[in-house]
Design an enzyme around this catalytic site. Structure first.
Site, PDB file in Angstrom:
ATOM      1  N   GLY B 100      -3.481  77.969  15.014  1.00 15.46           N
ATOM      2  CA  GLY B 100      -2.923  79.202  15.555  1.00 15.46           C
ATOM      3  C   GLY B 100      -3.630  80.392  14.949  1.00 15.46           C
ATOM      4  N   GLU B 123      -6.489  77.714  18.722  1.00 16.34           N
ATOM      5  CA  GLU B 123      -5.606  78.685  19.354  1.00 16.34           C
ATOM      6  C   GLU B 123      -5.343  78.217  20.775  1.00 16.34           C
ATOM      7  OE1 GLU B 123      -4.009  81.703  18.393  1.00 16.34           O
ATOM      8  OE2 GLU B 123      -3.250  81.409  20.421  1.00 16.34           O
ATOM      9  N   ASN B 167      -4.315  72.640  22.044  1.00 15.46           N
ATOM     10  CA  ASN B 167      -2.899  72.512  21.734  1.00 15.46           C
ATOM     11  C   ASN B 167      -2.825  71.633  20.494  1.00 15.46           C
ATOM     12  OD1 ASN B 167      -0.214  71.891  21.529  1.00 15.46           O
ATOM     13  ND2 ASN B 167       0.091  71.599  23.726  1.00 15.46           N
ATOM     14  N   SER B 168      -2.779  72.280  19.317  1.00 13.21           N
ATOM     15  CA  SER B 168      -2.868  71.485  18.092  1.00 13.21           C
ATOM     16  C   SER B 168      -1.632  70.628  17.874  1.00 13.21           C
ATOM     17  CB  SER B 168      -3.102  72.378  16.880  1.00 13.21           C
ATOM     18  OG  SER B 168      -2.253  73.488  16.935  1.00 13.21           O
ATOM     19  N   ASP B 190       4.576  81.365  15.434  1.00 14.49           N
ATOM     20  CA  ASP B 190       5.650  81.824  16.304  1.00 14.49           C
ATOM     21  C   ASP B 190       6.985  81.353  15.725  1.00 14.49           C
ATOM     22  OD1 ASP B 190       7.381  82.450  18.369  1.00 14.49           O
ATOM     23  OD2 ASP B 190       5.950  81.854  19.925  1.00 14.49           O
ATOM     24  N   THR B 265      -5.335  88.413   8.070  1.00 19.30           N
ATOM     25  CA  THR B 265      -5.087  88.221   9.494  1.00 19.30           C
ATOM     26  C   THR B 265      -4.527  89.487  10.123  1.00 19.30           C
ATOM     27  OG1 THR B 265      -2.859  87.416   9.093  1.00 19.30           O
ATOM     28  CG2 THR B 265      -4.601  85.781   9.188  1.00 19.30           C
ATOM     29  N   GLU B 267      -1.956  89.697  12.033  1.00 25.14           N
ATOM     30  CA  GLU B 267      -0.509  89.701  11.834  1.00 25.14           C
ATOM     31  C   GLU B 267      -0.175  90.194  10.441  1.00 25.14           C
ATOM     32  OE1 GLU B 267       1.387  89.279  15.092  1.00 25.14           O
ATOM     33  OE2 GLU B 267       2.540  89.116  13.251  1.00 25.14           O
TER      34      GLU B 267
END
Lengths: 574, 291
Positions: B100, B123, B167-168, B190, B265, B267
């Protein structure tokens, strides 16, 4: 006039008896003594709500476990003459595979990919201060389940599992082409994956005579044979030629709209191809079917006949059963035998007490009461219109649900003598009956639409609300992700004028220069709103003026009345 | 085949180029005059909503097994594409995975710090992956175009970092062999606040087994989040898992990697701007039990 019976959807064999699940009830047959008995009767609604999908029986035939659409895991005790419910527990999600594990435990894998080990009997509720977590938190965190030990989880539907005979490993197969081998019971330690399947894996099996061999199949054209302790692929058996001609049931259809943002495939699926073979699996105009040609191997089993291991399998919705001889010499493709049957196969099980014989259950209503849906129906299946009342011969035909087959030492399949079939046909009158309507609405082939991928329906986050692309030129970008790729285009003022406010806003956020347009529009909207409100107010005032002084007197009258009541009450209370 | 919009004045928009997985030309300068100059992309052209449903089918590309993954398109300096008469000679493997990775902040910060370590961002969102791909391509090219004595040279030239759209939660074992990774990063994932969405969280009991499979014993798993509830959830589940043992924060106090994880990051920077809290929990992968 008798009603037709529920078809047996799940079969299981113990060393001495056959268990048949139809509707929500269980029926046991001992072939040697021809005795049958059933679980207690329930009504039609209970049969539909608690429709049993999975059955497993212990080798000694004393305990049966069932799981149905009501997600209730029921454990039953079997004695000489009766089936008694031992206890129930509620599972978190619908189950996809159920077996006994070591030490009498029950292993359950469900449709969201979690695999649990339930003890045979529920753990006694000792500590009453600790309340049971609510069901929604078990969905959120399966490791909280108080009834069962959480063994492992896939992020995908787990279709089948096997705990190996030495109880050291558990093998699970999912919809995302994974076959995972984990330790048992410490199933959080993954040993390896068996890679190679191109599509979902829906059936796995370890022949009892060859404990290091694993057979796996699903939506792929071939069935794979692995040496699972080393992870090596030994060989593949081409199964599509055997299955394709016998498909009867198709998945439901999905509508695809040309020009819709969901459309990803460049050409619509060809309809009515010249090759006659493909008309079964071509969708009518405007509709689409999932990938994989409608093949879904539901079960793989093996039996020993004359020292040989014969592998048996069938595909969901096909009216045939197939077999081949398994040999450790994999140099050539084995011959796959196929026995066509009059109706789609629902399940089969070897008859342990009669080596070389297997019992099958058929969906006799297919093609008679229900059929594949045509265009315009987005349902699962269509009821066939019938004329007139139910005839006795029709019901008799519907009752031919159970068939016994002989398996020869070379793998060839044939229908058994009428004596064998008669023994099992004696079970049919004990099965619960239902109306034609219920029968034609039963969902007996759920996997066909759920396991394969639907081409063109894969979710792609970028196809969010599309920014309209002006028709002239630039068709090449119409399918590309709009936000990431289209934002840098320059728009002429005319084009911007044509867009509505919402789309303009999006463009602006993406960096396109919309100039003064948005501000202008906002101003305009504000003014129009003002004008409208003004007009309404004026209209109201005008109306009031024309009606004269009526409203005020009414009000006063009400007030007077109220006052009157109050005084009367006061008088009463005083 | 890049799509570029040039308005009348000839200015170049820093829009997305379709520079797919093949990054810069060979280091040491342009081989011919035709290679276009890549500009570092701007995030606002790659916006996409933060949430993606991990359980449904996406149009994703993933190898059938780790051996079949062509890493040469991601790390051209380290891998050669397997061709008919050549066997893949590289013994290097991807060792660090940023699960992600978002807009790639951590990867860009760590790449020059550890030029010999191959790191991969994963991602699920297409636009965001494209952004990171373009960013890496542009940065690699810029590095290779610098004169040899320039002080702006970064060790490794960002050749050791790449990103894939994956899609890990579903396909981790398809990309990495058992025990291949030595570090995994779960930064500001998330939170999925609602109860019914908790099963979509990136750290769940079932998935920890898969992360333990690709992470070698002794490997470290980093989690950083600004949501306390999520931090407690992740820490609780990892602590309860028999294959992971917690690393006290004091032990990693001087770790530059952890520092980058907390601050590098997008975020992380946003949280700092809003003066939020950051919660850190790191775990070490234990050896498999004996039996």
């Amino acid at each position: 006039m008798s009603n037709p019976p529920f078809p047996p959807v799940a079969l299981a064999s113990s060393s001495s008896s056959i268990i048949v699940a139809a509707g929500a009830s269980l029926h046991v047959l001992d072939p040697s003594s021809s005795t049958t008995f059933s679980s207690p009767q329930v009504d039609n609604k209970a049969h539909q709500d608690g429709f049993i999908r999975l059955v497993t029986v212990s080798d000694d035939g004393k305990i049966v476990v069932t799981l149905g659409d009501d997600k209730v895991l029921r454990v039953w005790d079997l004695s000489e003459r009766e089936i008694r419910l031992r206890h129930t527990r509620t599972a978190v999600k619908r189950g996809s595979h159920l077996t006994f594990g070591p030490d009498g435990s029950i292993i359950l894998s469900d449709k969201v990919g979690d695999v649990y080990s339930y003890p045979l009997d529920p753990t006694p509720v000792g500590d009453h201060t600790k309340s049971r977590p609510p069901m929604y938190s078990l969905v959120a965190d399966p490791s909280q389940n108080p009834d069962a030990t959480y063994l492992l989880g896939h992020v995908s539907m787990v279709n089948s599992h096997i705990v190996t005979s030495d109880s050291k490993w558990i093998i699970t197969a999912d919809r995302d082409e994974h076959i995972r081998i984990s330790r048992y019971p410490k199933s959080y330690v993954i040993d390896k994956f068996l890679f190679g399947h191109d599509g979902f894996v829906s059936a796995i099996h370890i022949p009892s005579a060859h404990p290091s061999i694993l057979l796996s199949a699903g939506g792929d054209p071939s069935l794979r044979i692995w040496d699972w302790p080393t992870g090596a692929l030994l060989s593949k058996v081409d199964i599509w030629p055997s299955i394709l001609p016998h498909r009867r049931v198709r998945s439901h259809l999905r509508r695809y709209r040309v020009g819709s943002r969901k459309l990803k495939i460049d050409t619509p699926p060809a309809t009515g191809e010249a090759d006659g073979e493909e008309t079964f699996y071509t969708a009518p105009e405007g509709y689409i079917l999932p990938s994989g040609q409608g093949i879904c191997v539901k079960k793989i089993q093996s039996i020993q006949v004359g020292g040989q291991t014969i592998v048996l399998f069938f595909s969901e919705g096909a009216s045939a059963i197939h077999s081949f001889v398994f040999s450790t010499d994999q140099s050539s493709q084995p011959v796959v035998h196929t026995l066509p049957l009059p109706h789609p196969v629902l399940d089969f099980t070897p008859i342990t007490s009669q080596p070389g014989q297997i019992l099958l259950s058929l969906d006799t209503a297919w093609g008679v009461l229900k059929q594949n849906p045509g265009p315009g129906t987005e349902g699962r299946q269509e009821a066939i219109k019938r004329e007139g009342p139910v005839t006795k011969s029709e019901v008799e035909a519907l009752e031919k649900l159970l068939v016994v087959l002989d398996v020869a030492v070379d793998g060839a399949l044939s229908e058994s003598s009428s004596n064998s079939t008669a023994t099992f046909s004696a079970l049919v009158p004990t099965l619960p009956t239902t109306s034609f309507k219920t029968l034609s609405n039963l969902n007996l082939y759920p996997l066909l639409g759920v396991l394969p991928r639907w081409p063109g329906f894969e979710e792609d986050e970028d196809s969010g609300p599309p920014v309209p692309v002006p028709a002239a030129g630039d068709d090449a970008t119409s399918v590309a992700p709009t936000m990431g790729g289209g934002a840098h285009r320059s728009y002429t003022p005319d084009e911007l004028e044509k867009l509505n406010t919402k789309q303009l806003g999006r463009l602006k956020a993406a960096g396109v220069d919309v100039g003064n347009l948005l501000v202008q529009r906002q101003k305009k909207a504000k003014e129009e709103n003002k004008k409208r409100l003004k007009a309404e107010l004026e209209a109201k005032a005008a109306k009031a003026a024309s009606e004269g002084g009526k409203p005020p007197p009414q009000k006063r009258a009400k007030v007077d009345e109220k006052k009157k009541d109050a005084t009367e009450e006061d008088v009463a209370n005083a | 085949m890049s799509k570029r919009s040039r308005d009348e004045s000839g200015e170049m928009e820093a829009g997305p180029s379709s520079a797919v997985a093949s990054p810069s030309p060979a280091p040491g300068g342009l081989s011919n005059g035709e290679v276009a100059l890549l500009k570092v992309p701007q995030k606002r052209f790659y916006r996409q909503r933060a949430h993606a449903n991990v359980f449904i089918d996406h149009e994703l590309d993933y190898p059938k097994r780790p051996e079949e993954m062509d890493w040469a398109t991601h790390y051209p300096q380290f891998f050669t594409s397997p061709s008919a008469d050549e066997t893949p000679t590289s013994l290097k493997q991807v060792e660090w995975a940023d699960v992600g990775c978002g807009f790639g902040g951590l990867l860009m910060a760590l790449a020059p710090m550890f030029p010999e370590t191959l790191m991969l961002g994963m991602e699920i969102r297409m636009s965001v992956t494209k952004y990171v791909t373009d960013r890496i391509a542009a940065t690699r090219q810029a590095q290779s175009l610098l004169p040899t004595d320039s002080s702006e040279h970064q060790p490794g030239g960002y050749q050791n970092v790449s990103v894939i759209r994956a899609n890990s939660m579903k396909h981790m074992p398809n990309f990495f062999a058992k025990g291949q990774l030595s570090k995994m990063f779960f930064l500001f994932p998330d939170p999925h606040f609602k109860n019914r969405k908790h099963k979509a969280r990136i750290i769940t009991t079932g998935l920890i087994a898969e992360y333990a499979y690709v992470l070698r014993p002794g490997g470290i798993l980093y989690t950083v989040t600004d949501v306390k509830d999520l931090h407690e959830w992740m820490a609780h589940h990892l602590r309860a898992h028999p294959l992971f043992t917690p690393i006290p924060n004091e032990e990693l106090a001087d770790d530059p990697i952890l520092e980058a994880a907390r601050t590098a990051t997008e975020e992380g920077k946003k949280v700092e701007r809003n003066k939020g809290d950051k919660w850190v929990a790191c775990f070490r992968r234990k050896e498999d039990p004996e039996d």
